[in-house]
Design a protein around this motif. Structure first.
Motif, PDB file in Angstrom:
ATOM      1  N   GLU A  15       0.817  -1.220   0.000  1.00 51.94           N
ATOM      2  CA  GLU A  15       0.000   0.000   0.000  1.00 51.94           C
ATOM      3  C   GLU A  15       0.850   1.269   0.000  1.00 51.94           C
ATOM      4  OE1 GLU A  15      -2.933  -0.166   3.075  1.00 51.94           O
ATOM      5  OE2 GLU A  15      -4.099  -1.710   2.045  1.00 51.94           O
ATOM      6  N   LYS A  16       2.046   1.157  -0.531  1.00 52.52           N
ATOM      7  CA  LYS A  16       2.929   2.308  -0.654  1.00 52.52           C
ATOM      8  C   LYS A  16       3.351   2.563  -2.099  1.00 52.52           C
ATOM      9  CE  LYS A  16       4.965   1.833   3.967  1.00 52.52           C
ATOM     10  NZ  LYS A  16       6.229   1.618   4.738  1.00 52.52           N
ATOM     11  N   ASN A  17       3.132   1.573  -2.965  1.00 55.60           N
ATOM     12  CA  ASN A  17       3.599   1.674  -4.345  1.00 55.60           C
ATOM     13  C   ASN A  17       2.571   1.098  -5.308  1.00 55.60           C
ATOM     14  OD1 ASN A  17       6.623   2.470  -3.955  1.00 55.60           O
ATOM     15  ND2 ASN A  17       6.321   0.748  -2.568  1.00 55.60           N
ATOM     16  N   ILE A  18       2.641   1.565  -6.551  1.00 50.47           N
ATOM     17  CA  ILE A  18       1.874   0.939  -7.619  1.00 50.47           C
ATOM     18  C   ILE A  18       2.837   0.444  -8.692  1.00 50.47           C
ATOM     19  CG2 ILE A  18      -0.153   2.378  -7.242  1.00 50.47           C
ATOM     20  CD1 ILE A  18       0.581   3.928  -9.749  1.00 50.47           C
ATOM     21  N   GLU A  19       2.406  -0.575  -9.403  1.00 50.74           N
ATOM     22  CA  GLU A  19       3.198  -1.156 -10.489  1.00 50.74           C
ATOM     23  C   GLU A  19       2.543  -0.767 -11.808  1.00 50.74           C
ATOM     24  OE1 GLU A  19       5.060  -5.304 -10.186  1.00 50.74           O
ATOM     25  OE2 GLU A  19       3.411  -5.602 -11.623  1.00 50.74           O
ATOM     26  N   VAL A  20       3.287  -0.085 -12.645  1.00 56.29           N
ATOM     27  CA  VAL A  20       2.748   0.451 -13.896  1.00 56.29           C
ATOM     28  C   VAL A  20       3.356  -0.282 -15.083  1.00 56.29           C
ATOM     29  CG1 VAL A  20       2.445   2.529 -15.290  1.00 56.29           C
ATOM     30  CG2 VAL A  20       2.522   2.712 -12.797  1.00 56.29           C
ATOM     31  N   HIS A  21       2.498  -0.817 -15.937  1.00 52.37           N
ATOM     32  CA  HIS A  21       2.942  -1.561 -17.119  1.00 52.37           C
ATOM     33  C   HIS A  21       2.793  -0.698 -18.371  1.00 52.37           C
ATOM     34  CE1 HIS A  21       3.012  -5.724 -15.223  1.00 52.37           C
ATOM     35  NE2 HIS A  21       2.542  -4.938 -14.262  1.00 52.37           N
ATOM     36  N   ILE A  22       3.845  -0.644 -19.180  1.00 51.05           N
ATOM     37  CA  ILE A  22       3.863   0.194 -20.377  1.00 51.05           C
ATOM     38  C   ILE A  22       3.650  -0.659 -21.621  1.00 51.05           C
ATOM     39  CG2 ILE A  22       5.201   1.887 -21.698  1.00 51.05           C
ATOM     40  CD1 ILE A  22       4.518   2.683 -18.822  1.00 51.05           C
ATOM     41  N   GLU A  23       2.836  -0.174 -22.526  1.00 50.46           N
ATOM     42  CA  GLU A  23       2.614  -0.874 -23.801  1.00 50.46           C
ATOM     43  C   GLU A  23       3.914  -0.895 -24.608  1.00 50.46           C
ATOM     44  OE1 GLU A  23       1.370  -2.000 -27.670  1.00 50.46           O
ATOM     45  OE2 GLU A  23       2.366  -0.133 -27.156  1.00 50.46           O
ATOM     46  N   PRO A  24       4.337  -2.045 -25.144  1.00 52.70           N
ATOM     47  CA  PRO A  24       5.638  -2.162 -25.811  1.00 52.70           C
ATOM     48  C   PRO A  24       5.874  -1.174 -26.956  1.00 52.70           C
ATOM     49  CG  PRO A  24       4.751  -4.340 -25.371  1.00 52.70           C
ATOM     50  CD  PRO A  24       3.671  -3.361 -25.024  1.00 52.70           C
ATOM     51  N   THR A  25       4.858  -0.910 -27.782  1.00 48.16           N
ATOM     52  CA  THR A  25       5.048   0.031 -28.888  1.00 48.16           C
ATOM     53  C   THR A  25       5.238   1.450 -28.364  1.00 48.16           C
ATOM     54  OG1 THR A  25       3.679  -1.337 -30.348  1.00 48.16           O
ATOM     55  CG2 THR A  25       4.046   0.939 -31.019  1.00 48.16           C
ATOM     56  N   PHE A  26       4.498   1.813 -27.334  1.00 47.79           N
ATOM     57  CA  PHE A  26       4.666   3.123 -26.712  1.00 47.79           C
ATOM     58  C   PHE A  26       6.077   3.248 -26.143  1.00 47.79           C
ATOM     59  CE2 PHE A  26       4.068   6.174 -23.164  1.00 47.79           C
ATOM     60  CZ  PHE A  26       3.546   7.242 -23.879  1.00 47.79           C
ATOM     61  N   LYS A  27       6.550   2.191 -25.517  1.00 42.56           N
ATOM     62  CA  LYS A  27       7.912   2.185 -24.984  1.00 42.56           C
ATOM     63  C   LYS A  27       8.925   2.371 -26.108  1.00 42.56           C
ATOM     64  CE  LYS A  27      11.392   1.319 -22.206  1.00 42.56           C
ATOM     65  NZ  LYS A  27      11.751   2.109 -21.013  1.00 42.56           N
ATOM     66  N   LYS A  28       8.694   1.723 -27.223  1.00 43.36           N
ATOM     67  CA  LYS A  28       9.612   1.848 -28.356  1.00 43.36           C
ATOM     68  C   LYS A  28       9.675   3.289 -28.853  1.00 43.36           C
ATOM     69  CE  LYS A  28      12.263   0.385 -31.735  1.00 43.36           C
ATOM     70  NZ  LYS A  28      13.655  -0.046 -31.468  1.00 43.36           N
ATOM     71  N   ILE A  29       8.533   3.961 -28.905  1.00 39.80           N
ATOM     72  CA  ILE A  29       8.516   5.368 -29.322  1.00 39.80           C
ATOM     73  C   ILE A  29       9.350   6.212 -28.364  1.00 39.80           C
ATOM     74  CG2 ILE A  29       7.055   7.398 -29.679  1.00 39.80           C
ATOM     75  CD1 ILE A  29       4.810   5.492 -30.522  1.00 39.80           C
ATOM     76  N   LEU A  30       9.258   5.899 -27.071  1.00 39.47           N
ATOM     77  CA  LEU A  30      10.026   6.637 -26.068  1.00 39.47           C
ATOM     78  C   LEU A  30      11.531   6.428 -26.209  1.00 39.47           C
ATOM     79  CD1 LEU A  30       7.776   6.026 -22.942  1.00 39.47           C
ATOM     80  CD2 LEU A  30       8.198   8.222 -24.046  1.00 39.47           C
ATOM     81  N   THR A  31      11.922   5.329 -26.823  1.00 41.55           N
ATOM     82  CA  THR A  31      13.353   5.048 -26.992  1.00 41.55           C
ATOM     83  C   THR A  31      13.879   5.409 -28.384  1.00 41.55           C
ATOM     84  OG1 THR A  31      12.946   2.748 -27.696  1.00 41.55           O
ATOM     85  CG2 THR A  31      13.199   3.141 -25.350  1.00 41.55           C
ATOM     86  N   LEU A  32      12.997   5.883 -29.257  1.00 41.88           N
ATOM     87  CA  LEU A  32      13.410   6.231 -30.617  1.00 41.88           C
ATOM     88  C   LEU A  32      14.015   7.623 -30.718  1.00 41.88           C
ATOM     89  CD1 LEU A  32      10.482   4.928 -32.878  1.00 41.88           C
ATOM     90  CD2 LEU A  32      12.869   4.205 -32.982  1.00 41.88           C
ATOM     91  N   ILE A  33      13.925   8.404 -29.659  1.00 39.87           N
ATOM     92  CA  ILE A  33      14.353   9.799 -29.746  1.00 39.87           C
ATOM     93  C   ILE A  33      15.824   9.917 -30.065  1.00 39.87           C
ATOM     94  CG2 ILE A  33      12.556  10.584 -28.167  1.00 39.87           C
ATOM     95  CD1 ILE A  33      14.597  10.838 -26.005  1.00 39.87           C
ATOM     96  N   ASP A  34      16.155  10.949 -30.818  1.00 40.47           N
ATOM     97  CA  ASP A  34      17.535  11.244 -31.165  1.00 40.47           C
ATOM     98  C   ASP A  34      18.021  12.345 -30.235  1.00 40.47           C
ATOM     99  OD1 ASP A  34      19.938  12.150 -32.312  1.00 40.47           O
ATOM    100  OD2 ASP A  34      19.317  11.385 -34.262  1.00 40.47           O
ATOM    101  N   LYS A  35      19.101  12.086 -29.508  1.00 41.81           N
ATOM    102  CA  LYS A  35      19.591  13.043 -28.520  1.00 41.81           C
ATOM    103  C   LYS A  35      20.243  14.260 -29.146  1.00 41.81           C
ATOM    104  CE  LYS A  35      21.864   9.764 -26.433  1.00 41.81           C
ATOM    105  NZ  LYS A  35      22.769   9.065 -25.494  1.00 41.81           N
ATOM    106  N   ARG A  36      20.544  14.215 -30.441  1.00 42.97           N
ATOM    107  CA  ARG A  36      21.207  15.347 -31.099  1.00 42.97           C
ATOM    108  C   ARG A  36      20.176  16.199 -31.837  1.00 42.97           C
ATOM    109  NH1 ARG A  36      25.139  12.304 -34.859  1.00 42.97           N
ATOM    110  NH2 ARG A  36      23.242  11.081 -35.100  1.00 42.97           N
TER     111      ARG A  36
END
Length: 217
Positions: free
Chosen positions: A112-133
């Motif tokens: 009762e202190k934390n929640i577990e959040v599951h991310i949709e794999p395609t959404f996660k992929k979009i979050l990792t596609l970013i170009d840092k430059r």
């Protein structure tokens, strides 16, 4: 009352792909937005295969009525983001779905202190596609905009959040020519803020914009 000192954009820590900020979304409540931005603020580039996150109650609720807010936050499991079809085909294949429920599962842990959040794999992929430059003409990844959690936590409405990301994205695009105003058609403005079917008259649109500007100041 002394005006709150805002962090400099160079110190902003949330990296939000423009494809996400520009996607049409179901409206999120303030508590849902808090969870959404907690997920966005994670280091997805470093932890590019992590789909489950543990977030503390205190981070989300901060003394609010926890029982009511727990019921409210569950609604984010139903929220759909609608991405540009061509974007999805380019990065995920011609049969890729343009609609995604980015957070399809939330579990309230027994402590009762934390929640577990599951991310949709395609959404996660979009979050990792970013170009840092940001300074190259043709990035290998997708463009992103930097935001501040300190700013975001002060906003009360989803319209203001969308407006914030629109302004931040345009600031990044125009910083080379040092534009200090936003030149955009009403049609495009409403599309970017996912309110094409709202605010049919200019008076109501102007009123909600002015309300958001007060939050943004």
């Amino acid at each position: 009352m002394e005006k709150k000192k805002q962090p400099l954009p160079s110190n902003y820590t949330i990296l939000l792909p423009n494809a996400i900020s520009e996607a049409s979304k179901d409206s999120l409540s303030p508590i849902e937005m808090r969870l959404y931005h907690e997920i966005i603020s994670q280091n997805h580039l470093q932890l590019n295969d992590q789909l489950v996150y543990t977030i503390s109650y205190d981070t989300l609720f901060e003394g609010r009525n926890k029982k009511r807010k727990k019921e409210e936050i569950i609604n984010i499991q139903k929220r759909t983001f609608f991405f540009d079809t061509q974007f999805m085909k380019k990065y995920f294949g011609k049969n890729a779905e343009a609609s995604i429920v980015p957070i399809p599962k939330i579990l309230f842990l027994e402590d009762e202190k934390n929640i577990e959040v599951h991310i949709e794999p395609t959404f996660k992929k979009i979050l990792t596609l970013i170009d840092k430059r940001l300074d190259i003409v043709e990035p290998k990844g997708i463009p992103y905009t930097k935001g501040s959690m300190e700013d975001l936590l002060t906003f009360k409405g989803w319209f203001t959040h969308k407006f914030y990301w629109l302004l931040r994205e345009e600031q990044d695009k125009t910083k080379v020519i040092k534009k200090d105003y936003l030149d955009i058609s009403i049609k495009e403005f409403k599309r970017r803020l996912s309110c094409e079917d709202q605010y049919d008259d200019l008076f109501s649109l102007k009123r909600v914009i002015q309300k958001s500007i007060k939050e943004l100041q």
